[in-house]
Design a protein around this motif. Structure first.
Motif, PDB file in Angstrom:
ATOM      1  N   LEU A  26       0.829  -1.205   0.000  1.00 16.49           N
ATOM      2  CA  LEU A  26       0.000   0.000   0.000  1.00 16.49           C
ATOM      3  C   LEU A  26       0.865   1.257   0.000  1.00 16.49           C
ATOM      4  O   LEU A  26       0.534   2.248  -0.649  1.00 16.49           O
ATOM      5  CB  LEU A  26      -0.930  -0.013   1.212  1.00 16.49           C
ATOM      6  N   LEU A  27       1.978   1.200   0.711  1.00 17.15           N
ATOM      7  CA  LEU A  27       2.898   2.326   0.699  1.00 17.15           C
ATOM      8  C   LEU A  27       3.502   2.506  -0.695  1.00 17.15           C
ATOM      9  O   LEU A  27       3.678   3.638  -1.159  1.00 17.15           O
ATOM     10  CB  LEU A  27       4.001   2.102   1.738  1.00 17.15           C
ATOM     11  N   GLU A  28       3.793   1.403  -1.364  1.00 16.70           N
ATOM     12  CA  GLU A  28       4.293   1.493  -2.736  1.00 16.70           C
ATOM     13  C   GLU A  28       3.230   2.066  -3.667  1.00 16.70           C
ATOM     14  O   GLU A  28       3.546   2.798  -4.608  1.00 16.70           O
ATOM     15  CB  GLU A  28       4.731   0.114  -3.223  1.00 16.70           C
ATOM     16  N   ARG A  29       1.989   1.739  -3.397  1.00 13.88           N
ATOM     17  CA  ARG A  29       0.892   2.273  -4.202  1.00 13.88           C
ATOM     18  C   ARG A  29       0.798   3.793  -4.063  1.00 13.88           C
ATOM     19  O   ARG A  29       0.558   4.506  -5.036  1.00 13.88           O
ATOM     20  CB  ARG A  29      -0.416   1.616  -3.771  1.00 13.88           C
ATOM     21  N   ILE A  30       1.007   4.290  -2.841  1.00 14.66           N
ATOM     22  CA  ILE A  30       1.020   5.741  -2.619  1.00 14.66           C
ATOM     23  C   ILE A  30       2.240   6.359  -3.277  1.00 14.66           C
ATOM     24  O   ILE A  30       2.168   7.415  -3.919  1.00 14.66           O
ATOM     25  CB  ILE A  30       1.037   6.054  -1.112  1.00 14.66           C
ATOM     26  N   ARG A  31       3.379   5.697  -3.145  1.00 16.62           N
ATOM     27  CA  ARG A  31       4.638   6.268  -3.626  1.00 16.62           C
ATOM     28  C   ARG A  31       4.602   6.493  -5.126  1.00 16.62           C
ATOM     29  O   ARG A  31       4.956   7.573  -5.613  1.00 16.62           O
ATOM     30  CB  ARG A  31       5.799   5.341  -3.250  1.00 16.62           C
ATOM     31  N   ALA A  32       4.177   5.481  -5.874  1.00 15.02           N
ATOM     32  CA  ALA A  32       3.962   5.602  -7.325  1.00 15.02           C
ATOM     33  C   ALA A  32       5.111   6.325  -8.018  1.00 15.02           C
ATOM     34  O   ALA A  32       4.908   7.255  -8.789  1.00 15.02           O
ATOM     35  CB  ALA A  32       2.635   6.305  -7.605  1.00 15.02           C
ATOM     36  N   GLY A  33       6.336   5.876  -7.740  1.00 15.32           N
ATOM     37  CA  GLY A  33       7.491   6.453  -8.404  1.00 15.32           C
ATOM     38  C   GLY A  33       8.136   7.619  -7.689  1.00 15.32           C
ATOM     39  O   GLY A  33       9.234   8.050  -8.047  1.00 15.32           O
ATOM     40  N   TYR A  81       1.051   6.633   7.431  1.00 22.46           N
ATOM     41  CA  TYR A  81      -0.209   6.700   8.168  1.00 22.46           C
ATOM     42  C   TYR A  81      -1.370   6.332   7.248  1.00 22.46           C
ATOM     43  O   TYR A  81      -2.238   5.515   7.616  1.00 22.46           O
ATOM     44  CB  TYR A  81      -0.359   8.115   8.708  1.00 22.46           C
ATOM     45  N   TYR A  82      -1.399   6.908   6.048  1.00 19.07           N
ATOM     46  CA  TYR A  82      -2.468   6.585   5.098  1.00 19.07           C
ATOM     47  C   TYR A  82      -2.444   5.106   4.725  1.00 19.07           C
ATOM     48  O   TYR A  82      -3.501   4.469   4.587  1.00 19.07           O
ATOM     49  CB  TYR A  82      -2.329   7.434   3.840  1.00 19.07           C
ATOM     50  N   ALA A  83      -1.260   4.547   4.525  1.00 20.20           N
ATOM     51  CA  ALA A  83      -1.157   3.134   4.168  1.00 20.20           C
ATOM     52  C   ALA A  83      -1.734   2.254   5.274  1.00 20.20           C
ATOM     53  O   ALA A  83      -2.446   1.278   4.998  1.00 20.20           O
ATOM     54  CB  ALA A  83       0.300   2.766   3.893  1.00 20.20           C
ATOM     55  N   VAL A  84      -1.447   2.588   6.533  1.00 25.42           N
ATOM     56  CA  VAL A  84      -1.976   1.815   7.659  1.00 25.42           C
ATOM     57  C   VAL A  84      -3.491   1.992   7.766  1.00 25.42           C
ATOM     58  O   VAL A  84      -4.223   1.017   7.985  1.00 25.42           O
ATOM     59  CB  VAL A  84      -1.276   2.228   8.962  1.00 25.42           C
ATOM     60  N   LEU A  85      -3.977   3.208   7.608  1.00 22.35           N
ATOM     61  CA  LEU A  85      -5.424   3.436   7.659  1.00 22.35           C
ATOM     62  C   LEU A  85      -6.144   2.650   6.569  1.00 22.35           C
ATOM     63  O   LEU A  85      -7.228   2.101   6.793  1.00 22.35           O
ATOM     64  CB  LEU A  85      -5.727   4.937   7.511  1.00 22.35           C
ATOM     65  N   ALA A  86      -5.549   2.578   5.387  1.00 23.57           N
ATOM     66  CA  ALA A  86      -6.157   1.803   4.301  1.00 23.57           C
ATOM     67  C   ALA A  86      -6.115   0.313   4.607  1.00 23.57           C
ATOM     68  O   ALA A  86      -7.086  -0.415   4.365  1.00 23.57           O
ATOM     69  CB  ALA A  86      -5.442   2.099   2.984  1.00 23.57           C
ATOM     70  N   TRP A  95      -8.282   5.530  -2.758  1.00 27.90           N
ATOM     71  CA  TRP A  95      -7.859   6.874  -2.368  1.00 27.90           C
ATOM     72  C   TRP A  95      -6.342   7.008  -2.409  1.00 27.90           C
ATOM     73  O   TRP A  95      -5.814   8.115  -2.582  1.00 27.90           O
ATOM     74  CB  TRP A  95      -8.344   7.188  -0.952  1.00 27.90           C
ATOM     75  N   LEU A  96      -5.647   5.896  -2.243  1.00 29.05           N
ATOM     76  CA  LEU A  96      -4.189   5.940  -2.195  1.00 29.05           C
ATOM     77  C   LEU A  96      -3.587   6.338  -3.541  1.00 29.05           C
ATOM     78  O   LEU A  96      -2.465   6.849  -3.595  1.00 29.05           O
ATOM     79  CB  LEU A  96      -3.623   4.583  -1.781  1.00 29.05           C
ATOM     80  N   ASP A  97      -4.320   6.121  -4.619  1.00 29.35           N
ATOM     81  CA  ASP A  97      -3.763   6.316  -5.957  1.00 29.35           C
ATOM     82  C   ASP A  97      -3.586   7.780  -6.324  1.00 29.35           C
ATOM     83  O   ASP A  97      -2.874   8.092  -7.278  1.00 29.35           O
ATOM     84  CB  ASP A  97      -4.655   5.636  -7.001  1.00 29.35           C
ATOM     85  N   ASP A  98      -4.225   8.670  -5.582  1.00 34.71           N
ATOM     86  CA  ASP A  98      -4.126  10.098  -5.919  1.00 34.71           C
ATOM     87  C   ASP A  98      -3.685  10.905  -4.703  1.00 34.71           C
ATOM     88  O   ASP A  98      -4.029  12.066  -4.564  1.00 34.71           O
ATOM     89  CB  ASP A  98      -5.488  10.608  -6.432  1.00 34.71           C
ATOM     90  N   GLN A  99      -2.920  10.272  -3.804  1.00 33.81           N
ATOM     91  CA  GLN A  99      -2.497  10.978  -2.602  1.00 33.81           C
ATOM     92  C   GLN A  99      -1.715  12.245  -2.965  1.00 33.81           C
ATOM     93  O   GLN A  99      -0.782  12.218  -3.751  1.00 33.81           O
ATOM     94  CB  GLN A  99      -1.623  10.074  -1.734  1.00 33.81           C
ATOM     95  N   GLY A 100      -2.158  13.368  -2.412  1.00 28.71           N
ATOM     96  CA  GLY A 100      -1.513  14.641  -2.694  1.00 28.71           C
ATOM     97  C   GLY A 100      -1.989  15.307  -3.963  1.00 28.71           C
ATOM     98  O   GLY A 100      -1.526  16.404  -4.299  1.00 28.71           O
ATOM     99  N   GLY A 101      -2.932  14.678  -4.674  1.00 31.30           N
ATOM    100  CA  GLY A 101      -3.460  15.265  -5.901  1.00 31.30           C
ATOM    101  C   GLY A 101      -4.415  16.414  -5.614  1.00 31.30           C
ATOM    102  O   GLY A 101      -4.881  16.589  -4.483  1.00 31.30           O
ATOM    103  N   PRO A 102      -4.743  17.213  -6.624  1.00 32.17           N
ATOM    104  CA  PRO A 102      -5.582  18.395  -6.399  1.00 32.17           C
ATOM    105  C   PRO A 102      -6.984  18.083  -5.896  1.00 32.17           C
ATOM    106  O   PRO A 102      -7.608  18.916  -5.232  1.00 32.17           O
ATOM    107  CB  PRO A 102      -5.615  19.065  -7.774  1.00 32.17           C
ATOM    108  N   ARG A 105      -8.523  13.622  -1.018  1.00 33.84           N
ATOM    109  CA  ARG A 105      -8.731  13.867   0.405  1.00 33.84           C
ATOM    110  C   ARG A 105      -7.445  13.654   1.210  1.00 33.84           C
ATOM    111  O   ARG A 105      -7.340  14.106   2.343  1.00 33.84           O
ATOM    112  CB  ARG A 105      -9.808  12.924   0.949  1.00 33.84           C
ATOM    113  N   LEU A 106      -6.522  12.922   0.620  1.00 32.53           N
ATOM    114  CA  LEU A 106      -5.293  12.561   1.320  1.00 32.53           C
ATOM    115  C   LEU A 106      -4.204  13.560   0.968  1.00 32.53           C
ATOM    116  O   LEU A 106      -3.423  13.368   0.036  1.00 32.53           O
ATOM    117  CB  LEU A 106      -4.859  11.140   0.950  1.00 32.53           C
ATOM    118  N   GLY A 107      -4.145  14.632   1.736  1.00 29.29           N
ATOM    119  CA  GLY A 107      -3.162  15.668   1.481  1.00 29.29           C
ATOM    120  C   GLY A 107      -1.786  15.296   1.992  1.00 29.29           C
ATOM    121  O   GLY A 107      -1.562  14.216   2.540  1.00 29.29           O
ATOM    122  N   ASP A 108      -0.843  16.194   1.836  1.00 31.02           N
ATOM    123  CA  ASP A 108       0.518  15.951   2.298  1.00 31.02           C
ATOM    124  C   ASP A 108       0.633  16.098   3.812  1.00 31.02           C
ATOM    125  O   ASP A 108       1.692  15.833   4.389  1.00 31.02           O
ATOM    126  CB  ASP A 108       1.495  16.888   1.591  1.00 31.02           C
TER     127      ASP A 108
END
Length: 241
Positions: A26-33, A81-86, A95-102, A105-108
């Motif tokens: 899940l953390l890798e999913r958020i990281r996305a490169g 934190y987001y990865a654990v909540l998911a 929601w993890l796929d767009d973390q930090g996106g405009p 809901r998952l801001g920085d």
């Protein structure tokens, strides 16, 4: 509906982890490169132990007055934190796929008005411990004496003066329902003679300094506190982590 009593029994009965980490993919999913720094990687073990084995809270009890509270003061470590909540079902996986996106809901930094299960919105370092002290006082005033407050900080965050006031006040007031977790990766500018724990014990806290990667040791330190004083767990990880 899952009750807090059921959650407590599940936490107590949880078997030690066997080395597999449900958080990693899940953390890798958020990281996305993207590149995550030590601020994220240093906290994941503590966060997982808290949500998997300690906290009396589930997606069904996020509004229960008697739930345990977790406050992430080290808000820039939010990806873990987001990865654990998911992983625990508080937020949908997509929601993890767009973390930090405009439109995400998952801001920085976490936002309690947008993310289920988040207790505070955190930004500038140095505020979380004071908020945790106030939360613990509020619970005591309401007679919720079995509800615990956990707050996660970084060792460098202790350079902020507001933390010293919160430490002194909590020690003088006596808040047995308060546990601070300090992730110590030797990143503080000033440090403290005798180590991080002494910064708290000099003001009447109890303390445990443990390996921040050892899940069983973390669990023992986080759940073995008894007595009339606040408690701090110093989770030591590799320097720079």
């Amino acid at each position: 509906m899952t009750t807090l009593a059921t959650t407590a029994r599940v936490a107590e009965a949880a078997a030690p982890l066997d080395g597999r980490s449900p958080v990693a993919p899940l953390l890798e999913r958020i990281r996305a490169g993207r590149v995550f720094g030590a601020n994220v990687h240093s906290t994941v073990d503590v966060l997982w132990v808290l949500y998997d084995r300690v906290l009396r809270i589930t997606p069904d009890t996020v509004d229960d007055p008697a739930r345990d509270r977790f406050l992430l003061s080290k808000g820039h470590a939010v990806a873990g934190y987001y990865a654990v909540l998911a992983a625990k079902g508080f937020v949908p996986l997509d929601w993890l796929d767009d973390q930090g996106g405009p439109d995400s809901r998952l801001g920085d930094h976490p936002d309690r008005t947008l993310v289920p299960g988040v207790e505070i919105g955190s930004g500038s370092l140095g505020h979380g411990l004071g908020l945790a002290v106030g939360t613990a006082l509020g619970l005591r005033a309401q007679g919720l004496l079995d509800t615990r407050v956990y707050v996660l900080l970084g060792d460098a965050e202790l350079d902020e003066g507001s933390n010293h006031e919160a430490i002194a006040y909590a020690g003088a007031t006596g808040l047995p329902n308060l546990t601070a977790i300090v992730v110590d990766n030797s990143s503080a500018t000033h440090g403290w003679p005798g180590g991080v724990a002494t910064r708290f014990t000099v003001n009447g806290w109890t303390a445990a300094t443990v390996d921040g990667r050892d899940h069983d040791t973390l669990h023992t330190a986080l759940t073995g506190h008894h007595g009339p004083r606040p408690h701090v767990v110093v989770a030591v990880v590799e320097s720079g982590e």
